[in-house]
Write a protein that holds these residues in place. Structure first.
Motif, PDB file in Angstrom:
ATOM      1  N   SER A  84      -5.588  47.963  15.647  1.00  0.00           N
ATOM      2  CA  SER A  84      -5.018  49.070  14.929  1.00  0.00           C
ATOM      3  C   SER A  84      -3.589  48.578  15.036  1.00  0.00           C
ATOM      4  N   LEU A  85      -3.140  47.768  15.810  1.00  0.00           N
ATOM      5  CA  LEU A  85      -1.890  47.026  16.046  1.00  0.00           C
ATOM      6  C   LEU A  85      -1.136  46.608  14.767  1.00  0.00           C
ATOM      7  N   ILE A  86      -2.118  46.061  13.820  1.00  0.00           N
ATOM      8  CA  ILE A  86      -1.694  45.452  12.373  1.00  0.00           C
ATOM      9  C   ILE A  86      -2.070  46.448  11.510  1.00  0.00           C
ATOM     10  N   ASP A  87      -2.392  47.751  11.807  1.00  0.00           N
ATOM     11  CA  ASP A  87      -2.643  48.557  10.507  1.00  0.00           C
ATOM     12  C   ASP A  87      -1.448  48.433   9.513  1.00  0.00           C
ATOM     13  N   ASP A  88      -1.668  48.609   8.382  1.00  0.00           N
ATOM     14  CA  ASP A  88      -0.592  48.688   7.325  1.00  0.00           C
ATOM     15  C   ASP A  88      -0.439  49.941   6.823  1.00  0.00           C
ATOM     16  N   GLY A  89      -0.908  50.990   7.344  1.00  0.00           N
ATOM     17  CA  GLY A  89      -0.922  52.471   6.767  1.00  0.00           C
ATOM     18  C   GLY A  89      -1.389  52.688   5.420  1.00  0.00           C
ATOM     19  N   ALA A  90      -2.464  51.958   5.298  1.00  0.00           N
ATOM     20  CA  ALA A  90      -3.117  52.365   3.845  1.00  0.00           C
ATOM     21  C   ALA A  90      -3.858  53.358   3.892  1.00  0.00           C
ATOM     22  N   ALA A  91      -4.408  54.120   4.940  1.00  0.00           N
ATOM     23  CA  ALA A  91      -4.915  55.153   4.899  1.00  0.00           C
ATOM     24  C   ALA A  91      -6.011  55.450   3.889  1.00  0.00           C
ATOM     25  N   GLY A  92      -6.903  54.385   3.682  1.00  0.00           N
ATOM     26  CA  GLY A  92      -7.934  54.233   2.681  1.00  0.00           C
ATOM     27  C   GLY A  92      -7.638  54.034   1.171  1.00  0.00           C
ATOM     28  N   ALA A  93      -6.403  53.731   1.266  1.00  0.00           N
ATOM     29  CA  ALA A  93      -5.804  53.629  -0.229  1.00  0.00           C
ATOM     30  C   ALA A  93      -6.214  52.342  -1.128  1.00  0.00           C
ATOM     31  N   TYR A  94      -6.198  51.262  -0.488  1.00  0.00           N
ATOM     32  CA  TYR A  94      -6.102  50.005  -0.889  1.00  0.00           C
ATOM     33  C   TYR A  94      -6.471  48.631  -0.030  1.00  0.00           C
ATOM     34  N   LYS A  95      -6.976  47.725  -0.485  1.00  0.00           N
ATOM     35  CA  LYS A  95      -7.422  46.555   0.347  1.00  0.00           C
ATOM     36  C   LYS A  95      -6.287  46.046   0.411  1.00  0.00           C
ATOM     37  N   GLY A  96      -5.793  45.508   1.766  1.00  0.00           N
ATOM     38  CA  GLY A  96      -4.577  44.686   1.935  1.00  0.00           C
ATOM     39  C   GLY A  96      -4.795  43.191   1.930  1.00  0.00           C
ATOM     40  N   ASP A  97      -3.671  42.388   1.651  1.00  0.00           N
ATOM     41  CA  ASP A  97      -3.900  40.894   1.519  1.00  0.00           C
ATOM     42  C   ASP A  97      -3.576  40.283   2.890  1.00  0.00           C
ATOM     43  N   LYS A  98      -2.566  41.226   3.575  1.00  0.00           N
ATOM     44  CA  LYS A  98      -1.990  40.440   4.845  1.00  0.00           C
ATOM     45  C   LYS A  98      -3.178  40.117   5.861  1.00  0.00           C
ATOM     46  N   VAL A  99      -3.240  38.976   6.344  1.00  0.00           N
ATOM     47  CA  VAL A  99      -4.222  38.336   7.329  1.00  0.00           C
ATOM     48  C   VAL A  99      -3.306  37.668   8.525  1.00  0.00           C
ATOM     49  N   TYR A 100      -3.541  38.216   9.611  1.00  0.00           N
ATOM     50  CA  TYR A 100      -2.817  37.815  10.857  1.00  0.00           C
ATOM     51  C   TYR A 100      -3.619  36.707  11.621  1.00  0.00           C
ATOM     52  N   HIS A 101      -2.731  35.837  12.065  1.00  0.00           N
ATOM     53  CA  HIS A 101      -3.528  34.486  12.786  1.00  0.00           C
ATOM     54  C   HIS A 101      -3.054  34.493  14.146  1.00  0.00           C
ATOM     55  N   ASP A 102      -3.997  34.515  15.027  1.00  0.00           N
ATOM     56  CA  ASP A 102      -3.206  34.254  16.597  1.00  0.00           C
ATOM     57  C   ASP A 102      -2.745  33.123  16.929  1.00  0.00           C
ATOM     58  N   ASN A 103      -2.617  32.150  16.259  1.00  0.00           N
ATOM     59  CA  ASN A 103      -2.152  31.023  16.414  1.00  0.00           C
ATOM     60  C   ASN A 103      -0.659  30.829  15.991  1.00  0.00           C
ATOM     61  N   ILE A 104      -0.324  31.828  15.378  1.00  0.00           N
ATOM     62  CA  ILE A 104       0.994  31.901  14.833  1.00  0.00           C
ATOM     63  C   ILE A 104       1.754  33.317  15.441  1.00  0.00           C
ATOM     64  N   VAL A 105       2.477  33.079  16.633  1.00  0.00           N
ATOM     65  CA  VAL A 105       2.938  34.297  17.270  1.00  0.00           C
ATOM     66  C   VAL A 105       3.854  35.090  16.540  1.00  0.00           C
ATOM     67  N   SER A 106       4.546  34.627  15.593  1.00  0.00           N
ATOM     68  CA  SER A 106       5.599  35.336  14.954  1.00  0.00           C
ATOM     69  C   SER A 106       4.850  36.246  13.996  1.00  0.00           C
ATOM     70  N   GLU A 107       3.626  36.137  13.659  1.00  0.00           N
ATOM     71  CA  GLU A 107       2.957  37.075  12.735  1.00  0.00           C
ATOM     72  C   GLU A 107       2.792  38.426  13.397  1.00  0.00           C
ATOM     73  N   ILE A 108       2.129  38.257  14.795  1.00  0.00           N
ATOM     74  CA  ILE A 108       1.999  39.521  15.727  1.00  0.00           C
ATOM     75  C   ILE A 108       3.393  40.002  16.113  1.00  0.00           C
TER      76      ILE A 108
END
Length: 351
Positions: free
Chosen positions: A110-134
């Motif tokens: 839920s940390l990376i929830d984009d606030g869609a609230a059911g409205a759309y499929k998001g494109d953003k994918v987070y990778h744990d080997n890229i600390v800056s993404e998190i």
């Protein structure tokens, strides 16, 4: 591998009990911090060496027991700061005495929830080997304040402790020896049984990665072994505490897909009039997750467990749909409850 290694598991429930089973097989000395005597007896039967009865708010008690353990794993909840502060206090006191501690905390995607609230499929994918993404997520994101408290201590202690944060997505699966179910999908099933249809938030388009609880438990063990065998001063330990654990890759089901699965199976069993899915009106959120419903089952939360896979971990359990059809649904349908009285889930959802 680990005779003499002492592990404290704070909250060995749905996740932590599965982790405890695996630790016991490897002869770790395990103490479980639990609320109830009944559960203490259950985890002792699973291999716990000792148990402590206590509340998560009892900081002094948690610190006391964490001080005497080489390894601490927190699986009680992703959102309880006092218990985390108690563990961090013990980790720092041990560091002052020259004792290194491995601490694995459980957060959630839920940390990376984009606030869609059911409205759309998001494109953003987070990778744990890229600390800056998190680290790019808002400080006000779910679970983030707890995670940041841990990261601050990690940066302060550096090589004096090994600290990691496991970030699981939607968890599913059933262990008949434990008799415990996950949260989101069983709650959606109970909602469908009460209201006569399977539903989703908004348009049901968002997707969230998922993981079987037993695959997740193996992820904790893989991570623990990595922390045990890797020098504390390596960049891998010092620079990135985050680990995702998911099984689906690019095949994440949407929340509408999950509703369809529930509707199909309940209709097949003759328990709802038809398998048609529909939007759940906000006035019914009290029968789901109250004000947290759009976050719990309406989010885009797409994660990739790059780091665990690099360590040799891989998911081997049933898929979400297989597990639901073959295992979880039968357990839900056997629940001795008044289905019309169901009023949602009142706890905190880890993911």
């Amino acid at each position: 591998m680990a005779p003499g290694k002492k592990v404290l598991i704070v909250g060995p429930g749905f996740i932590g009990w599965a982790v405890l089973d695996l630790l016991a097989k490897e002869n770790y000395e395990i103490t479980g911090y639990v609320r109830r005597k009944e559960h203490a007896d259950q985890i002792k039967a699973s291999g716990a060496t000792d148990t402590v009865l206590g509340d998560l708010n009892d900081k002094a008690l948690i610190t006391k027991h964490a001080l005497s353990h080489d390894i601490v794993i927190h699986t009680a909840t992703a959102d309880h700061l006092p218990s985390v502060e108690a563990i961090l206090e013990a980790v720092q006191q041990r560091a002052e005495k020259g004792l290194s501690t491995i601490y694995i905390h459980t957060s959630g995607t839920s940390l990376i929830d984009d606030g869609a609230a059911g409205a759309y499929k998001g494109d953003k994918v987070y990778h744990d080997n890229i600390v800056s993404e998190i680290d790019s997520v808002s400080d006000n994101a779910p679970h983030r304040q707890i995670d940041l408290a841990i990261v601050r201590v990690q940066k302060k202690l550096r090589e004096k402790a090994k600290i990691a944060i496991m970030i699981p997505p939607t968890i599913y699966g059933y262990n008949p020896h434990h008799g415990r179910l996950s949260i989101q999908i069983p709650v959606l099933t109970r909602y469908a049984l009460k209201h006569g249809y399977a539903g989703y938030v908004g348009a049901g388009l968002p997707v969230e990665s998922n993981i079987h609880v037993n695959d997740l438990a193996r992820g904790y063990i893989t991570l623990l072994h990595h922390l045990e065998s890797t020098p504390a001063n390596t960049p891998d330990i010092l620079e990135n505490p985050y680990y995702f654990c998911e099984m689906t890759g690019d095949n994440e089901p949407s929340w509408q897909d999950i509703a369809s699965l529930i509707g199909t199976e309940l209709h097949k069993a003759g328990l709802i009039p038809d398998s048609k899915t529909r939007t759940i009106p906000p006035e019914n959120y009290g029968d789901l997750f109250m004000d947290f419903t759009p976050v719990a089952i309406g989010l885009n939360s797409r994660s990739r467990a790059v780091r665990l896979r690099e360590l040799g971990w891989k998911p081997v359990e049933k898929s979400l749909s297989e597990s639901y059809i073959q295992d979880e649904l039968a357990v839900i349908l056997k629940e001795d409850v008044d289905r019309k009285a169901f009023d949602g889930y009142h706890g905190v959802v880890a993911s």
